[in-house]
Design a protein around this motif. Structure first.
Motif, PDB file in Angstrom:
ATOM      1  N   SER A  56      35.124  42.470  47.812  1.00 13.03           N
ATOM      2  CA  SER A  56      36.408  41.761  47.749  1.00 13.03           C
ATOM      3  C   SER A  56      36.380  40.680  46.680  1.00 13.03           C
ATOM      4  O   SER A  56      37.377  40.443  45.994  1.00 13.03           O
ATOM      5  N   THR A  57      35.226  40.020  46.546  1.00 17.68           N
ATOM      6  CA  THR A  57      35.092  38.964  45.537  1.00 17.68           C
ATOM      7  C   THR A  57      35.361  39.526  44.141  1.00 17.68           C
ATOM      8  O   THR A  57      36.116  38.935  43.360  1.00 17.68           O
ATOM      9  N   VAL A  58      34.762  40.681  43.836  1.00 15.65           N
ATOM     10  CA  VAL A  58      34.935  41.274  42.505  1.00 15.65           C
ATOM     11  C   VAL A  58      36.360  41.819  42.342  1.00 15.65           C
ATOM     12  O   VAL A  58      37.010  41.600  41.313  1.00 15.65           O
ATOM     13  N   LEU A  59      36.880  42.480  43.397  1.00 12.25           N
ATOM     14  CA  LEU A  59      38.236  43.027  43.316  1.00 12.25           C
ATOM     15  C   LEU A  59      39.265  41.912  43.120  1.00 12.25           C
ATOM     16  O   LEU A  59      40.187  42.022  42.305  1.00 12.25           O
ATOM     17  N   GLU A  60      39.084  40.830  43.863  1.00 13.01           N
ATOM     18  CA  GLU A  60      40.011  39.697  43.754  1.00 13.01           C
ATOM     19  C   GLU A  60      39.954  39.073  42.359  1.00 13.01           C
ATOM     20  O   GLU A  60      40.988  38.699  41.793  1.00 13.01           O
ATOM     21  N   ALA A  61      38.743  38.989  41.793  1.00 15.17           N
ATOM     22  CA  ALA A  61      38.611  38.418  40.448  1.00 15.17           C
ATOM     23  C   ALA A  61      39.325  39.298  39.421  1.00 15.17           C
ATOM     24  O   ALA A  61      39.981  38.787  38.508  1.00 15.17           O
ATOM     25  N   ILE A  62      39.201  40.625  39.584  1.00  9.28           N
ATOM     26  CA  ILE A  62      39.901  41.538  38.676  1.00  9.28           C
ATOM     27  C   ILE A  62      41.413  41.327  38.811  1.00  9.28           C
ATOM     28  O   ILE A  62      42.133  41.214  37.813  1.00  9.28           O
ATOM     29  N   ALA A  63      41.872  41.233  40.060  1.00 13.50           N
ATOM     30  CA  ALA A  63      43.303  41.046  40.304  1.00 13.50           C
ATOM     31  C   ALA A  63      43.803  39.747  39.682  1.00 13.50           C
ATOM     32  O   ALA A  63      44.846  39.727  39.010  1.00 13.50           O
ATOM     33  N   MET A  64      43.051  38.676  39.871  1.00 13.02           N
ATOM     34  CA  MET A  64      43.490  37.386  39.319  1.00 13.02           C
ATOM     35  C   MET A  64      43.489  37.433  37.797  1.00 13.02           C
ATOM     36  O   MET A  64      44.389  36.896  37.156  1.00 13.02           O
ATOM     37  N   ALA A  65      42.474  38.092  37.222  1.00 10.89           N
ATOM     38  CA  ALA A  65      42.412  38.209  35.757  1.00 10.89           C
ATOM     39  C   ALA A  65      43.580  39.034  35.224  1.00 10.89           C
ATOM     40  O   ALA A  65      44.011  38.864  34.089  1.00 10.89           O
ATOM     41  N   LEU A  66      44.111  39.928  36.061  1.00  8.72           N
ATOM     42  CA  LEU A  66      45.266  40.741  35.658  1.00  8.72           C
ATOM     43  C   LEU A  66      46.588  40.019  35.899  1.00  8.72           C
ATOM     44  O   LEU A  66      47.650  40.532  35.551  1.00  8.72           O
ATOM     45  N   GLY A  67      46.526  38.868  36.557  1.00  9.57           N
ATOM     46  CA  GLY A  67      47.741  38.089  36.759  1.00  9.57           C
ATOM     47  C   GLY A  67      48.344  38.147  38.145  1.00  9.57           C
ATOM     48  O   GLY A  67      49.469  37.708  38.361  1.00  9.57           O
ATOM     49  N   TYR A  68      47.603  38.681  39.120  1.00 10.77           N
ATOM     50  CA  TYR A  68      48.107  38.701  40.492  1.00 10.77           C
ATOM     51  C   TYR A  68      47.789  37.391  41.190  1.00 10.77           C
ATOM     52  O   TYR A  68      46.815  36.717  40.852  1.00 10.77           O
ATOM     53  N   GLY A  69      48.588  37.070  42.208  1.00 12.14           N
ATOM     54  CA  GLY A  69      48.265  35.955  43.076  1.00 12.14           C
ATOM     55  C   GLY A  69      47.133  36.382  43.986  1.00 12.14           C
ATOM     56  O   GLY A  69      46.957  37.576  44.226  1.00 12.14           O
ATOM     57  N   GLN A  70      46.375  35.442  44.526  1.00 12.81           N
ATOM     58  CA  GLN A  70      45.209  35.826  45.307  1.00 12.81           C
ATOM     59  C   GLN A  70      45.561  36.477  46.634  1.00 12.81           C
ATOM     60  O   GLN A  70      44.734  37.139  47.250  1.00 12.81           O
ATOM     61  N   GLU A  71      46.801  36.307  47.084  1.00 14.36           N
ATOM     62  CA  GLU A  71      47.208  36.959  48.328  1.00 14.36           C
ATOM     63  C   GLU A  71      47.647  38.396  48.118  1.00 14.36           C
ATOM     64  O   GLU A  71      47.892  39.117  49.070  1.00 14.36           O
TER      65      GLU A  71
END
Ligand SMILES: Nc1ncnc2c1ncn2[C@@H]1O[C@H](COP(=O)(O)OP(=O)(O)OP(=O)(O)O)[C@@H](O)[C@H]1O
Ligand SMILES: [Mg+2]
Length: 244
Positions: A56-71
């Protein structure tokens, strides 16, 4: 040779100038500490591994780097939370396709309920085929998969199976395949031996030695589930035996 639009996200790697404290979260996690570069499959990339391995840590970091909110949610959703988020996304370099995905979603099972509330509040529920709160957890997820995701998308999902019965996991597999054929790419953290069977995929195993590629039948999820179902009376006897 024709250029292919997929994978939209080809690769992540640690920036050369990354500032890293190996003694604290998230860099103390072996999978993150050893994260040099990861190549993604054009169709589906799975993250598997023990609880706490860092998926989840890595997936969340990818998501945030792509511009998603952490939720999670769509990129339009910048839902605020009090949860702490790691700085990993700032240290990632993303290699992307020449072509941008036309659709996208970051699904976090843990915060899907909050997203559903937010969508109701801002009146976005139409895109999901009605309010997600009027449905069960699994029904909501299937509504998202079947009504909201449009194809030609890059979709990140964290344990999408959490809400789903075995039958619905099979239906999800088929919906994922349809979206893949409609030009989509998925990155999915999962514990589901059903979802993991998807053949057009790369599986990354997260563990104490880092991240390594593996095959479906070599995952613990496959081996442990098969062994248990084939031998459950014996396994139960062993597991539940009174300690003398
Ligand atoms: N915000 C945080 N601050 C400090 N430590 C954290 C934070 N979030 C997660 N951790 C720790 O980092 C480690 C990896 O957590 P992560 O959620 O990435 O694991 P996971 O592989 O997704 O596990 P699971 O399969 O249970 O979902 C765990 O030991 C967890 O306790
Ligand atoms: Mg997780």
């Amino acid at each position: 040779m024709s250029l292919s639009a997929k994978p939209y996200l080809q690769r992540i790697s640690m920036r050369d100038d990354a500032v890293i404290d190996f003694d604290s979260y998230p860099y103390h996690i072996p999978a993150v500490r050893e994260l040099d570069a990861l190549e993604f499959h054009a169709d589906v990339t799975f993250f598997v591994g023990e609880n706490g391995a860092g998926k989840s840590t890595v997936l969340e970091a990818i998501a945030m780097a792509l511009g998603y909110g952490q939720e999670g949610g769509t990129k339009n959703v910048a839902h605020r939370t009090t949860e702490s988020v790691s700085s990993l996304h700032q240290n990632l370099r993303l290699s992307k396709s020449f072509k941008k995905p036309r659709d996208g979603y970051f699904l976090r099972a843990e915060s899907f309920f909050n997203i559903a509330t937010y969508m109701d509040e801002v009146g976005y529920a139409g895109g999901y085929g009605g309010s997600l709160h009027a449905r069960s957890h699994g029904e909501s997820f299937m509504a998202l998969l079947l009504n909201k995701l449009e194809g030609n998308g890059l979709y990140l999902m964290d344990e999408p199976e959490a809400a789903l019965s075995p039958n619905r996991q099979l239906a999800a597999l088929s919906a994922i395949h349809q979206l893949v054929q409609d030009g989509s790419q998925f990155i999915i953290a999962t514990h589901s031996p059903i979802l993991l069977s998807y053949p057009h995929a790369k599986i990354y195993q997260f563990d104490g030695s880092g991240i390594t590629e593996t095959s479906y039948e070599d995952t613990e999820h496959f081996a442990v589930t098969r062994d248990f179902l084939n031998n459950y009376p014996k396994r139960l006897e062993q597991l539940l035996a009174d300690e003398e």
